[in-house]
Motif scaffolding. Structure first.
Motif, PDB file in Angstrom:
ATOM      1  N   LYS A   3      12.337 -14.584 -12.173  1.00  0.00           N
ATOM      2  CA  LYS A   3      11.369 -13.610 -12.671  1.00  0.00           C
ATOM      3  C   LYS A   3      10.117 -13.600 -11.795  1.00  0.00           C
ATOM      4  N   ALA A   4       9.675 -14.768 -11.386  1.00  0.00           N
ATOM      5  CA  ALA A   4       8.483 -14.866 -10.540  1.00  0.00           C
ATOM      6  C   ALA A   4       8.724 -14.212  -9.185  1.00  0.00           C
ATOM      7  N   VAL A   5       9.885 -14.421  -8.615  1.00  0.00           N
ATOM      8  CA  VAL A   5      10.223 -13.817  -7.323  1.00  0.00           C
ATOM      9  C   VAL A   5      10.255 -12.298  -7.462  1.00  0.00           C
ATOM     10  N   GLY A   6      10.807 -11.815  -8.560  1.00  0.00           N
ATOM     11  CA  GLY A   6      10.839 -10.380  -8.803  1.00  0.00           C
ATOM     12  C   GLY A   6       9.445  -9.776  -8.870  1.00  0.00           C
ATOM     13  N   TRP A   7       8.530 -10.455  -9.570  1.00  0.00           N
ATOM     14  CA  TRP A   7       7.152  -9.980  -9.661  1.00  0.00           C
ATOM     15  C   TRP A   7       6.467  -9.993  -8.299  1.00  0.00           C
ATOM     16  N   ILE A   8       6.701 -11.036  -7.525  1.00  0.00           N
ATOM     17  CA  ILE A   8       6.087 -11.127  -6.193  1.00  0.00           C
ATOM     18  C   ILE A   8       6.590  -9.993  -5.304  1.00  0.00           C
ATOM     19  N   VAL A   9       7.886  -9.723  -5.352  1.00  0.00           N
ATOM     20  CA  VAL A   9       8.445  -8.634  -4.553  1.00  0.00           C
ATOM     21  C   VAL A   9       7.848  -7.299  -4.992  1.00  0.00           C
ATOM     22  N   LEU A  10       7.724  -7.074  -6.295  1.00  0.00           N
ATOM     23  CA  LEU A  10       7.145  -5.835  -6.807  1.00  0.00           C
ATOM     24  C   LEU A  10       5.698  -5.676  -6.339  1.00  0.00           C
ATOM     25  N   ILE A  11       4.938  -6.736  -6.398  1.00  0.00           N
ATOM     26  CA  ILE A  11       3.537  -6.685  -5.948  1.00  0.00           C
ATOM     27  C   ILE A  11       3.460  -6.383  -4.458  1.00  0.00           C
ATOM     28  N   LEU A  12       4.332  -6.987  -3.666  1.00  0.00           N
ATOM     29  CA  LEU A  12       4.334  -6.723  -2.226  1.00  0.00           C
ATOM     30  C   LEU A  12       4.719  -5.276  -1.922  1.00  0.00           C
ATOM     31  N   VAL A  13       5.679  -4.729  -2.663  1.00  0.00           N
ATOM     32  CA  VAL A  13       6.069  -3.327  -2.463  1.00  0.00           C
ATOM     33  C   VAL A  13       4.906  -2.398  -2.802  1.00  0.00           C
ATOM     34  N   ILE A  14       4.229  -2.648  -3.907  1.00  0.00           N
ATOM     35  CA  ILE A  14       3.078  -1.828  -4.294  1.00  0.00           C
ATOM     36  C   ILE A  14       1.970  -1.944  -3.247  1.00  0.00           C
ATOM     37  N   PHE A  15       1.734  -3.139  -2.736  1.00  0.00           N
ATOM     38  CA  PHE A  15       0.730  -3.343  -1.690  1.00  0.00           C
ATOM     39  C   PHE A  15       1.101  -2.571  -0.431  1.00  0.00           C
ATOM     40  N   TYR A  16       2.386  -2.608  -0.052  1.00  0.00           N
ATOM     41  CA  TYR A  16       2.850  -1.895   1.144  1.00  0.00           C
ATOM     42  C   TYR A  16       2.649  -0.389   0.980  1.00  0.00           C
ATOM     43  N   ILE A  17       3.004   0.133  -0.184  1.00  0.00           N
ATOM     44  CA  ILE A  17       2.847   1.567  -0.432  1.00  0.00           C
ATOM     45  C   ILE A  17       1.367   1.950  -0.404  1.00  0.00           C
ATOM     46  N   GLY A  18       0.528   1.105  -0.949  1.00  0.00           N
ATOM     47  CA  GLY A  18      -0.904   1.397  -0.970  1.00  0.00           C
ATOM     48  C   GLY A  18      -1.545   1.350   0.397  1.00  0.00           C
ATOM     49  N   THR A  19      -1.070   0.471   1.263  1.00  0.00           N
ATOM     50  CA  THR A  19      -1.689   0.331   2.582  1.00  0.00           C
ATOM     51  C   THR A  19      -1.031   1.187   3.647  1.00  0.00           C
ATOM     52  N   ASN A  20       0.220   1.594   3.449  1.00  0.00           N
ATOM     53  CA  ASN A  20       0.953   2.402   4.433  1.00  0.00           C
ATOM     54  C   ASN A  20       1.679   3.552   3.728  1.00  0.00           C
ATOM     55  N   PRO A  21       0.958   4.537   3.219  1.00  0.00           N
ATOM     56  CA  PRO A  21       1.632   5.578   2.445  1.00  0.00           C
ATOM     57  C   PRO A  21       2.565   6.465   3.273  1.00  0.00           C
TER      58      PRO A  21
END
Length: 51
Positions: A3-21
């Motif tokens: 579950k923790a790995v899933g949350w970390i991956v989700l946060i990284l994806v959101i960060f990537y989308i926010g910084t490189n739209p």
């Protein structure tokens, strides 16, 4: 742990989308085109099967 790995991956994806739209939009468009092509091919298959 999973579950923790899933949350970390989700946060990284959101960060990537926010910084490189731009590249993120290209990736999303490519995935969408791929899914649409799969459904088109399924439609063609069933049309050919019915003929």
């Amino acid at each position: 742990m999973k579950k923790a790995v899933g949350w970390i991956v989700l946060i990284l994806v959101i960060f990537y989308i926010g910084t490189n739209p731009g590249p993120a939009a290209d990736i999303a468009q490519g995935i969408g085109n791929g899914v649409a092509q799969v459904f088109r091919n399924i439609g063609v298959f069933f049309s050919d099967l019915a003929s």
